[in-house]
Design an enzyme around this catalytic site. Sequence first.
Site, short mmCIF file in Angstrom:
data_model
loop_
_atom_site.label_atom_id
_atom_site.label_comp_id
_atom_site.label_asym_id
_atom_site.label_seq_id
_atom_site.Cartn_x
_atom_site.Cartn_y
_atom_site.Cartn_z
N ASP A 78 4.35 -15.78 -1.49
CA ASP A 78 5.02 -14.93 -0.41
C ASP A 78 4.15 -13.98 0.38
O ASP A 78 3.05 -13.51 0.19
CB ASP A 78 5.90 -14.38 -1.09
N GLU A 136 6.21 -13.05 -5.49
CA GLU A 136 5.46 -12.12 -6.20
C GLU A 136 5.68 -10.46 -5.69
O GLU A 136 5.66 -9.69 -6.56
CB GLU A 136 3.84 -12.37 -6.27
N GLU A 137 6.00 -10.38 -4.51
CA GLU A 137 5.91 -8.91 -3.98
C GLU A 137 7.28 -8.23 -4.21
O GLU A 137 7.45 -7.31 -3.80
CB GLU A 137 5.59 -8.97 -2.61
N ARG A 176 -11.18 -8.39 -16.66
CA ARG A 176 -10.63 -7.04 -17.71
C ARG A 176 -10.20 -7.72 -18.92
O ARG A 176 -9.45 -8.59 -18.94
CB ARG A 176 -9.61 -6.29 -16.93
N HIS A 363 -2.29 -4.88 1.74
CA HIS A 363 -1.18 -4.44 2.37
C HIS A 363 -1.33 -3.76 3.78
O HIS A 363 -0.56 -2.72 4.27
CB HIS A 363 -0.25 -3.61 1.52
#
Length: 393
Positions: A78, A136-137, A176, A363
């Site tokens: 998306d 996902e957003e 991570r 963004h």
Amino acid sequence: MDLREQARKLRQELVQFRRDLHRHPELGMQEVRTSRKVREALQGLGLEIRHPVANTGVVALLRGRSPSPVVALRADMDALPIQDRKEVPYASQVPGVMHACGHDGHTTILVGVARILAGMRDRLPGSVKFIFQPAEEGPGGALPMIEEGALRDPDVDWIVGLHLSPELPVGKVAVRYGVAGAAADAFRLVVTGAGGHGAAPHRAVDAIAVSAQCIAALQTLVSREVNPTDPVVITVGTIHGGYRHNVIADRVVMEGTIRTLDRSVRDGIPERMRRLLGGVAEAMRARIELEVERGYPPLVNDERVAAAVRRSAEKILGPDKVEVLDRPTMGAEDFAYFLERVPGCFFRLGGGNEEKGIIHPGHHPEYDFDEEALVVGVAVMSQVVLDLLGEGV
Ligand code: NI
């Protein structure tokens, strides 16, 4: 031929595919064209394709010479409601919609990996599941895909995903171990007072004055109530109230986000907010209503899968190009839902390039990534799959 070379051979096709997606971005749950392009690109590779899964989602299964183990890879498809301000030939052609988070890159990389691994299926000691998810957003496509069986039939042993990182130079990867991202819960706070004349505050209850105290009090919740070694962010993102300069507002509505890393800290925050804000409002003769909507959970990488991803990335890039992140981000990602069910790792792929002026954060209306990252991503992901299938964790 080594994987890096194979990925490099695909470079032009990868760039072309990515630019096509970039020109035609689609918002969450509307990825109709993107989903079709993905399926077209997978045609002829001998994958078993399931669609639709959660609306526009695609699950493609590559069976190797043995059915298990199964590694799943996931990409999000998306775009965002942002106006593209880049001056490039592949800029978005859809007004107000833009791939400003690199999901076009994630999708392209998965297609590239499918191409490479399909070419060596006879040698693959297991199967690979490619998961292309919507939204996902927001509102989130991972959970509905899981509910529609994306992790079953065959069951997935490990799952790996990546996100392009503008802060990390292209050619690098960062991993991570353990907690890597935050839970994101949304809240809506309504403060109700009593309206009146701006010159007669004693005959009104000023919802704006109460709101100011509420906002300040929220930050003491973070600084005075929660263990300082447990990070919490409470951000008030919107505030609306009032009518005119000389009118006392009867009502204020605020919206915000709550970020936490620890599950028990997360679970306790709504009640703490309700008590604190309720008390502040009551002391000032006002009322509050608070709604907290739970969003994505904390993103927790499996230490062993993270170590495996690191080893694989080092094979492709060399040890000096693979960083181990010493702290998590308070950003959220719905890949976390997959990681709640299957051990896996979500890592960062460098996409920035200062020399080329590719410096804007995700963004941002000028966000872009260095397309060399497509080649790197395909090579690293392919290596990760081969190593997990071959050696496990
Ligand atoms: Ni993103």
